[in-house]
Write an enzyme that holds these catalytic residues in place. Sequence first.
Site, PDB file in Angstrom:
ATOM      1  N   LYS A  25      26.777  -3.605  -1.311  1.00  0.00           N
ATOM      2  CA  LYS A  25      28.248  -3.563  -1.411  1.00  0.00           C
ATOM      3  C   LYS A  25      28.865  -2.910  -0.179  1.00  0.00           C
ATOM      4  O   LYS A  25      30.079  -2.763  -0.085  1.00  0.00           O
ATOM      5  CB  LYS A  25      28.666  -2.748  -2.640  1.00  0.00           C
ATOM      6  CG  LYS A  25      28.149  -3.269  -3.957  1.00  0.00           C
ATOM      7  CD  LYS A  25      28.624  -2.342  -5.082  1.00  0.00           C
ATOM      8  CE  LYS A  25      27.998  -2.720  -6.413  1.00  0.00           C
ATOM      9  NZ  LYS A  25      28.268  -1.701  -7.444  1.00  0.00           N
ATOM     10  N   ARG A  71       0.798  -1.220   0.000  1.00  0.00           N
ATOM     11  CA  ARG A  71       0.000   0.000   0.000  1.00  0.00           C
ATOM     12  C   ARG A  71       0.832   1.272   0.000  1.00  0.00           C
ATOM     13  O   ARG A  71       0.584   2.185  -0.792  1.00  0.00           O
ATOM     14  CB  ARG A  71      -0.904   0.043   1.242  1.00  0.00           C
ATOM     15  CG  ARG A  71      -2.160  -0.768   1.120  1.00  0.00           C
ATOM     16  CD  ARG A  71      -2.586  -1.291   2.476  1.00  0.00           C
ATOM     17  NE  ARG A  71      -1.677  -2.358   2.838  1.00  0.00           N
ATOM     18  CZ  ARG A  71      -1.857  -3.629   2.489  1.00  0.00           C
ATOM     19  NH1 ARG A  71      -2.930  -3.994   1.866  1.00  0.00           N
ATOM     20  NH2 ARG A  71      -0.958  -4.549   2.791  1.00  0.00           N
ATOM     21  N   THR A  72       1.764   1.354   0.928  1.00  0.00           N
ATOM     22  CA  THR A  72       2.470   2.628   1.098  1.00  0.00           C
ATOM     23  C   THR A  72       3.246   2.958  -0.177  1.00  0.00           C
ATOM     24  O   THR A  72       3.162   4.053  -0.717  1.00  0.00           O
ATOM     25  CB  THR A  72       3.415   2.547   2.310  1.00  0.00           C
ATOM     26  OG1 THR A  72       2.645   2.111   3.430  1.00  0.00           O
ATOM     27  CG2 THR A  72       4.026   3.889   2.621  1.00  0.00           C
ATOM     28  N   HIS A 108       5.044   6.099  11.554  1.00  0.00           N
ATOM     29  CA  HIS A 108       4.510   5.920  10.191  1.00  0.00           C
ATOM     30  C   HIS A 108       3.509   7.060   9.941  1.00  0.00           C
ATOM     31  O   HIS A 108       2.305   6.843   9.906  1.00  0.00           O
ATOM     32  CB  HIS A 108       3.846   4.546  10.091  1.00  0.00           C
ATOM     33  CG  HIS A 108       3.557   4.068   8.708  1.00  0.00           C
ATOM     34  ND1 HIS A 108       3.574   4.895   7.599  1.00  0.00           N
ATOM     35  CD2 HIS A 108       3.238   2.834   8.243  1.00  0.00           C
ATOM     36  CE1 HIS A 108       3.263   4.180   6.522  1.00  0.00           C
ATOM     37  NE2 HIS A 108       3.064   2.929   6.890  1.00  0.00           N
ATOM     38  N   ARG A 141      11.416   3.790   3.571  1.00  0.00           N
ATOM     39  CA  ARG A 141      10.990   2.786   4.551  1.00  0.00           C
ATOM     40  C   ARG A 141      12.215   1.962   4.905  1.00  0.00           C
ATOM     41  O   ARG A 141      12.928   1.492   4.016  1.00  0.00           O
ATOM     42  CB  ARG A 141       9.890   1.886   3.990  1.00  0.00           C
ATOM     43  CG  ARG A 141       9.599   0.702   4.920  1.00  0.00           C
ATOM     44  CD  ARG A 141       8.367  -0.048   4.568  1.00  0.00           C
ATOM     45  NE  ARG A 141       7.176   0.709   4.914  1.00  0.00           N
ATOM     46  CZ  ARG A 141       5.943   0.211   4.856  1.00  0.00           C
ATOM     47  NH1 ARG A 141       5.755  -1.041   4.467  1.00  0.00           N
ATOM     48  NH2 ARG A 141       4.897   0.962   5.182  1.00  0.00           N
TER      49      ARG A 141
HETATM   50  C1  NCD Z   1       1.848  -1.126   8.230  1.00  0.00           C
HETATM   51  C2  NCD Z   1       3.330  -0.892   8.393  1.00  0.00           C
HETATM   52  O1  NCD Z   1       4.112  -1.104   7.456  1.00  0.00           O
HETATM   53  O2  NCD Z   1       3.692  -0.450   9.476  1.00  0.00           O
HETATM   54  N1  NCD Z   1       1.470  -1.337   6.903  1.00  0.00           N
HETATM   55  C3  NCD Z   1       1.117  -0.262   6.126  1.00  0.00           C
HETATM   56  O3  NCD Z   1       1.942   0.586   5.819  1.00  0.00           O
HETATM   57  N2  NCD Z   1      -0.153  -0.147   5.757  1.00  0.00           N
HETATM   58  C4  NCD Z   1       1.280  -2.131   9.165  1.00  0.00           C
HETATM   59  C5  NCD Z   1       1.847  -3.519   9.180  1.00  0.00           C
HETATM   60  O4  NCD Z   1       2.745  -3.867   8.418  1.00  0.00           O
HETATM   61  O5  NCD Z   1       1.351  -4.312   9.976  1.00  0.00           O
END
Ligand code: NCD
Length: 298
Positions: free
Chosen positions: A79, A50-51, A128, A100
Amino acid sequence: MNHIISIRDLSRTEIDQLIDEASRIDSSVSFDQSLKGKILALLFFEPSTRTRMSFEAAMARLGGTSIGLDSVEASSMAKGETLADTIRVVSGYADTIVLRHPKEGAARLASEFASVPVINAGDGAGQHPSQTLLDLYTIRQSMPLEGISVGLLGDLRYGRTAHSLAYALSLYGATLHTISPKGLELPTSIADELREKGTEIVEHRDVSEIIGTLDVLYVTRIQRERFPDSASYFKVASSYRVTPDLLTGVRERLIVLHPLPRLDEIDPGVDQLPYARYFEQSRNGIPVRMAMLRKVMG
Ligand code: NCD
């Protein structure tokens, strides 16, 4: 620089402005091309559906382009290049970096080496913020944000979405009911800070104790990838589950949210009930991330 690293970097006014902007974007039939010619770098060193995809789609809807890396293995970090050097280099290729990373604090570190804005798309068990903005946006589609009663269910120790959301809700005078398996409670550092600011936090062992009084039930996945070993994960795995039965006699306006992905913590039978909003919630990632991209690059 316009970084968005923690939800705490944003004031309540800024959060409201972003949600308002997302709502304007959502209701407009055509999108402007305000980020035409801009480049977004997506550095995702942990799995994401999703993100990552919604940032990319949001950028495309604003006329911009995305470039990216999906794993450490596929980059020069394999590397031995440091994150700091990677960020310095990518700053020369893109107008904003979405990062991320499995380590808490990585996005903050990246922002110190970047010459373009950094958006934290999840740093280990840290924060997040873009998820929180879309969570708030989704709640506000159903009810005003002020003074609501929110149940946070699941892995509140390692769950970064719960951390960011708890901070944000405290700005709106929410009461937080936390329900987690033993050992996965909201970190005391967060709970203490929020209580000091006047937020009421009530701990429960079982969601059925409290479900009847909630406006929002925010369900989270146990963050298996952050456990030290699989034995400790299996001790708590499948220890809670939201079922249609649990939801009999709840408030009419209750909404059930989940950042997704879900494993077994929400029974698929809940999907058909009017309370279920998690798929709308994931869709809301588009207007909210469009608003964020415009804020940092517009
Ligand atoms: C979440 C995350 O990555 O923290 N997912 C997301 O971005 N929708 C929640 C999760 O992974 O459980």
